[in-house]
Write an enzyme that holds these catalytic residues in place. Structure first.
Site, PDB file in Angstrom:
ATOM      1  N   LYS A  13      -8.824  -8.033  -7.475  1.00 33.83           N
ATOM      2  CA  LYS A  13      -9.807  -7.057  -7.889  1.00 33.83           C
ATOM      3  C   LYS A  13      -9.266  -6.680  -9.471  1.00 33.83           C
ATOM      4  O   LYS A  13     -10.131  -6.521 -10.356  1.00 33.83           O
ATOM      5  CB  LYS A  13      -9.709  -5.986  -7.079  1.00 33.83           C
ATOM      6  CG  LYS A  13     -10.191  -6.304  -5.698  1.00 33.83           C
ATOM      7  CD  LYS A  13     -10.285  -4.895  -4.821  1.00 33.83           C
ATOM      8  CE  LYS A  13      -9.077  -4.098  -4.682  1.00 33.83           C
ATOM      9  NZ  LYS A  13      -8.153  -5.057  -3.793  1.00 33.83           N
ATOM     10  N   ARG A  88     -12.396   3.399  -0.568  1.00 36.40           N
ATOM     11  CA  ARG A  88     -11.715   2.472   0.420  1.00 36.40           C
ATOM     12  C   ARG A  88     -11.991   2.908   1.900  1.00 36.40           C
ATOM     13  O   ARG A  88     -11.093   2.419   2.816  1.00 36.40           O
ATOM     14  CB  ARG A  88     -10.014   2.724   0.128  1.00 36.40           C
ATOM     15  CG  ARG A  88      -9.495   1.205  -0.502  1.00 36.40           C
ATOM     16  CD  ARG A  88      -8.016   1.673  -0.808  1.00 36.40           C
ATOM     17  NE  ARG A  88      -7.045   0.776  -1.126  1.00 36.40           N
ATOM     18  CZ  ARG A  88      -6.671   0.425  -2.142  1.00 36.40           C
ATOM     19  NH1 ARG A  88      -7.188   0.782  -3.600  1.00 36.40           N
ATOM     20  NH2 ARG A  88      -5.418  -0.168  -2.238  1.00 36.40           N
ATOM     21  N   ARG A 127       3.284 -11.773  -8.018  1.00 34.99           N
ATOM     22  CA  ARG A 127       2.932 -10.746  -8.824  1.00 34.99           C
ATOM     23  C   ARG A 127       4.213  -9.924  -8.950  1.00 34.99           C
ATOM     24  O   ARG A 127       4.436  -9.428 -10.384  1.00 34.99           O
ATOM     25  CB  ARG A 127       1.968  -9.829  -8.016  1.00 34.99           C
ATOM     26  CG  ARG A 127       1.544  -8.385  -9.121  1.00 34.99           C
ATOM     27  CD  ARG A 127       0.228  -7.996  -8.898  1.00 34.99           C
ATOM     28  NE  ARG A 127       0.210  -7.129  -7.700  1.00 34.99           N
ATOM     29  CZ  ARG A 127      -0.863  -6.563  -7.245  1.00 34.99           C
ATOM     30  NH1 ARG A 127      -2.169  -6.552  -7.544  1.00 34.99           N
ATOM     31  NH2 ARG A 127      -0.837  -5.627  -6.074  1.00 34.99           N
ATOM     32  N   ARG A 139       6.033  -2.871  -8.739  1.00 34.61           N
ATOM     33  CA  ARG A 139       5.286  -1.920  -7.573  1.00 34.61           C
ATOM     34  C   ARG A 139       6.326  -1.802  -6.538  1.00 34.61           C
ATOM     35  O   ARG A 139       6.467  -3.048  -5.844  1.00 34.61           O
ATOM     36  CB  ARG A 139       3.999  -2.358  -7.297  1.00 34.61           C
ATOM     37  CG  ARG A 139       2.988  -2.041  -8.619  1.00 34.61           C
ATOM     38  CD  ARG A 139       1.773  -2.532  -8.166  1.00 34.61           C
ATOM     39  NE  ARG A 139       1.172  -1.980  -6.925  1.00 34.61           N
ATOM     40  CZ  ARG A 139      -0.007  -2.209  -6.530  1.00 34.61           C
ATOM     41  NH1 ARG A 139      -0.938  -2.720  -7.371  1.00 34.61           N
ATOM     42  NH2 ARG A 139      -0.462  -1.716  -5.269  1.00 34.61           N
ATOM     43  N   ARG A 150      -0.320  -2.328   4.147  1.00 35.53           N
ATOM     44  CA  ARG A 150      -1.595  -2.215   3.085  1.00 35.53           C
ATOM     45  C   ARG A 150      -2.612  -3.317   3.899  1.00 35.53           C
ATOM     46  O   ARG A 150      -3.695  -2.833   3.980  1.00 35.53           O
ATOM     47  CB  ARG A 150      -1.150  -2.772   1.863  1.00 35.53           C
ATOM     48  CG  ARG A 150      -0.280  -1.726   1.420  1.00 35.53           C
ATOM     49  CD  ARG A 150       0.466  -2.284  -0.120  1.00 35.53           C
ATOM     50  NE  ARG A 150      -0.458  -2.466  -1.210  1.00 35.53           N
ATOM     51  CZ  ARG A 150      -0.186  -3.490  -2.080  1.00 35.53           C
ATOM     52  NH1 ARG A 150       0.815  -3.955  -2.156  1.00 35.53           N
ATOM     53  NH2 ARG A 150      -1.247  -3.808  -3.065  1.00 35.53           N
TER      54      ARG A 150
HETATM   55  P1  AMP Z   1      -3.837  -0.523  -5.288  1.00 40.43           P
HETATM   56  O1  AMP Z   1      -3.443  -0.486  -6.805  1.00 40.43           O
HETATM   57  O2  AMP Z   1      -5.472  -0.542  -5.262  1.00 40.43           O
HETATM   58  O3  AMP Z   1      -3.533  -1.435  -4.591  1.00 40.43           O
HETATM   59  O4  AMP Z   1      -3.627   0.937  -4.461  1.00 40.43           O
HETATM   60  C1  AMP Z   1      -2.004   1.336  -4.543  1.00 40.43           C
HETATM   61  C2  AMP Z   1      -2.179   2.512  -3.228  1.00 40.43           C
HETATM   62  O5  AMP Z   1      -2.695   3.611  -3.979  1.00 40.43           O
HETATM   63  C3  AMP Z   1      -2.468   2.059  -1.895  1.00 40.43           C
HETATM   64  O6  AMP Z   1      -1.907   1.292  -1.123  1.00 40.43           O
HETATM   65  C4  AMP Z   1      -3.063   3.226  -1.688  1.00 40.43           C
HETATM   66  O7  AMP Z   1      -1.885   4.118  -1.186  1.00 40.43           O
HETATM   67  C5  AMP Z   1      -3.278   4.212  -2.762  1.00 40.43           C
HETATM   68  N1  AMP Z   1      -4.792   4.108  -3.158  1.00 40.43           N
HETATM   69  C6  AMP Z   1      -5.330   3.357  -4.208  1.00 40.43           C
HETATM   70  N2  AMP Z   1      -6.568   3.756  -4.155  1.00 40.43           N
HETATM   71  C7  AMP Z   1      -6.848   4.685  -3.159  1.00 40.43           C
HETATM   72  C8  AMP Z   1      -8.174   4.824  -2.374  1.00 40.43           C
HETATM   73  N3  AMP Z   1      -9.533   4.525  -2.901  1.00 40.43           N
HETATM   74  N4  AMP Z   1      -8.030   5.564  -1.375  1.00 40.43           N
HETATM   75  C9  AMP Z   1      -6.947   6.078  -0.755  1.00 40.43           C
HETATM   76  N5  AMP Z   1      -5.500   5.446  -1.246  1.00 40.43           N
HETATM   77  C10 AMP Z   1      -5.906   4.787  -2.465  1.00 40.43           C
END
Ligand code: AMP
Length: 202
Positions: A13, A88, A127, A139, A150
């Protein structure tokens, strides 16, 4: 143009959002990036979110909805934006719909990156390795153990959005297992209305 990119962690994404930023000149709104920035800056939101993110769980709807509502009012979002990693949960999907309706705005498309789960752990590990090799911070949640959580969160809370947007006639699927350029082409084609190769759920 206002888009949502949907798909499990590691589906690509973020990579595709960056390409769309260049092509359409609209910003990428990644709630993950915004939350990581808040954690780094040790803001009240960051302090609350850190442990939840490290565990691979979802931050509360109230926190992310507030972050997004504030962000979409900024000047660079006037011409549209790409939501990457938001919504999400179904509650977040309802929230974004209300946020946009209050501003007399709507969504143009919800694009699902359809991927094979078995490839995802490998992508996440890659990554992390690439970030380390480039001297960038890795990360904390890009490791196989947290990744499992996740992915579980994705299936429990985010995958229902596929049905939600499908029922609204807004869902477009692209084959996320194609190479990066191929996925970009598929997205551009469906946004320009000339779908060439579209995955199952369209
Ligand atoms: P991402 O970079 O999109 O993979 O997000 C990393 C982490 O941030 C996720 O595993 C969640 O803990 C938190 N996070 C990101 N976006 C959301 C969302 N829309 N709702 C809830 N938690 C989020």
């Amino acid at each position: 143009m206002r888009l949502i990119l949907l798909g499990p962690p590691g589906a690509g994404k973020g990579t595709q959002a960056q390409r769309l930023v260049e092509k359409y000149g609209i910003p990428q709104l990644s709630t993950g990036d915004m939350l990581r920035a808040a954690v780094k800056a040790e803001t009240p939101v960051g302090l609350k979110a850190k442990a939840v993110m490290d565990a691979g769980e979802l931050v509360s709807d109230a926190i992310v909805n507030a972050i997004v509502a504030e962000r979409i009012d900024q000047a660079d979002c006037a011409g549209g934006f790409i939501l990457d990693g938001y919504p999400r949960t179904l509650a977040q999907a309802d929230a974004v719909e209300s946020m946009l309706a209050e501003r007399d705005l709507g969504l143009d498309a919800v694009i699902e990156l359809v991927v094979d789960d078995r490839a995802l752990v490998g992508r996440i590990v890659k990554r992390a390795e690439e970030a380390a090799a480039a001297g960038q911070p890795v990360r904390k949640d890009d490791n196989p153990t947290v990744f499992e959580e996740r992915l579980r969160e994705y299936y429990k809370k985010t995958a229902p959005l596929i049905g939600y947007y499908y029922a609204k006639g807004m869902l477009k699927g692209v084959d996320g297992m194609d190479d990066i350029d191929g996925v970009t082409r598929q997205i551009e084609d469906l946004l320009s209305g000339s779908e060439r190769k579209v995955a199952a759920r369209t």
